[in-house]
Design an enzyme around this catalytic site. Structure first.
Site, PDB file in Angstrom:
ATOM      1  CG  HIS A 191      -1.702   1.254   1.390  1.00 20.29           C
ATOM      2  ND1 HIS A 191      -2.940   1.443   0.791  1.00 20.29           N
ATOM      3  CD2 HIS A 191      -1.443   2.400   2.074  1.00 20.29           C
ATOM      4  CE1 HIS A 191      -3.390   2.643   1.093  1.00 20.29           C
ATOM      5  NE2 HIS A 191      -2.497   3.243   1.876  1.00 20.29           N
ATOM      6  CD  GLU A 192       2.007   3.493   3.640  1.00 16.24           C
ATOM      7  OE1 GLU A 192       2.259   4.584   3.083  1.00 16.24           O
ATOM      8  OE2 GLU A 192       0.999   3.321   4.341  1.00 16.24           O
ATOM      9  CG  HIS A 225       0.648   6.304  -0.579  1.00 17.38           C
ATOM     10  ND1 HIS A 225      -0.525   6.810  -1.089  1.00 17.38           N
ATOM     11  CD2 HIS A 225       0.322   5.746   0.622  1.00 17.38           C
ATOM     12  CE1 HIS A 225      -1.505   6.588  -0.240  1.00 17.38           C
ATOM     13  NE2 HIS A 225      -1.027   5.933   0.802  1.00 17.38           N
TER      14      HIS A 225
END
Length: 234
Positions: free
Chosen positions: A99-100, A103
């Protein structure tokens, strides 16, 4: 303010939703932290593999203190993972790390909602500091314009929370797709990633609901005072 039923009417739903979201994410992270990744890769290794595969070898990965303190810093191009994610070879760690990484990919592609959110952070921080002072000063001085300026500034937090939603949902979608495509997670384990990331998404929804609740409370409080003042003059 806390004795006012109207306050709890507007703010209560966001608080309850936030408690639900926190309980859900803690339960799912705890559960899927016990499920190992197929090849025993840690969160840090997952993030490194995904970043390198997307040509982002310049993005650094660091371990950081705290629980669920994982985040990507677009200014320094650093992906910071909590120690339980960085060092743990689990489905939960893989999902959070991916998920990170999502980004970081958004940043590399100049994903508009993320770029916009990054640019308005200083504005939102300043507005959040000024808003209560402007609101209270306007009430004390009976200066309606200043009070409404405070209300408008309170809305900056809601706008930021609203802008955060597409950023987080998009990062989660990228994470799930990349994990499967790079075969870091098996098809039978993606359900665990789904539950961890979906639970995390609810925290951002709760933040948006809370922000709009607070904003509406101040608007209705000010409108109520205006009606009371008009009635007194009449």
């Amino acid at each position: 303010m806390f004795e006012d039923p109207l306050f709890w009417l507007f703010v209560g739903p966001g608080l309850l939703l936030g408690l639900y979201a926190q309980a859900r994410i803690k339960a799912n992270v705890a559960r899927y932290s016990q499920v190992p990744t197929p090849s025993g890769v840690t969160g840090a290794q997952v993030a490194r593999a995904l970043l390198d595969a997307q040509g982002l070898a310049d993005v650094k990965i660091e371990s950081t203190e705290g629980v669920l303190s994982d985040h990507y810093d677009p200014r320094d191009k650093v992906l910071r993972l909590s120690q339980k994610v960085y060092y743990t070879p689990s489905v939960a760690a893989a999902g959070i790390a991916a998920h990170e990484t999502g980004h970081a990919l958004q940043d590399a592609e100049d994903y508009f909602p993320m770029e916009a959110r990054t640019y308005i952070v200083p504005i939102v921080q300043l507005a959040s500091q000024i808003a209560p002072w402007a609101f209270v000063a306007g009430l004390m001085l009976q200066w309606n314009t200043l009070t409404w300026i405070g209300v408008v500034l309170f809305g900056a937090s809601f706008f930021f929370a609203l802008l955060t939603l597409p950023v987080e949902f998009n990062a989660s979608a990228r994470a799930k797709e990349l994990l499967i495509r790079k075969r870091l997670i098996g098809p039978d384990q993606i359900e665990g990633v789904d539950k961890v990331l979906d639970a995390a998404a609810w925290t951002y929804v709760a933040a948006a609901v809370s922000a709009v609740g607070v904003w509406l409370f101040y608007i209705f409080m000010l409108l109520g005072r205006g009606r009371s003042a008009s009635a007194a003059r009449g």
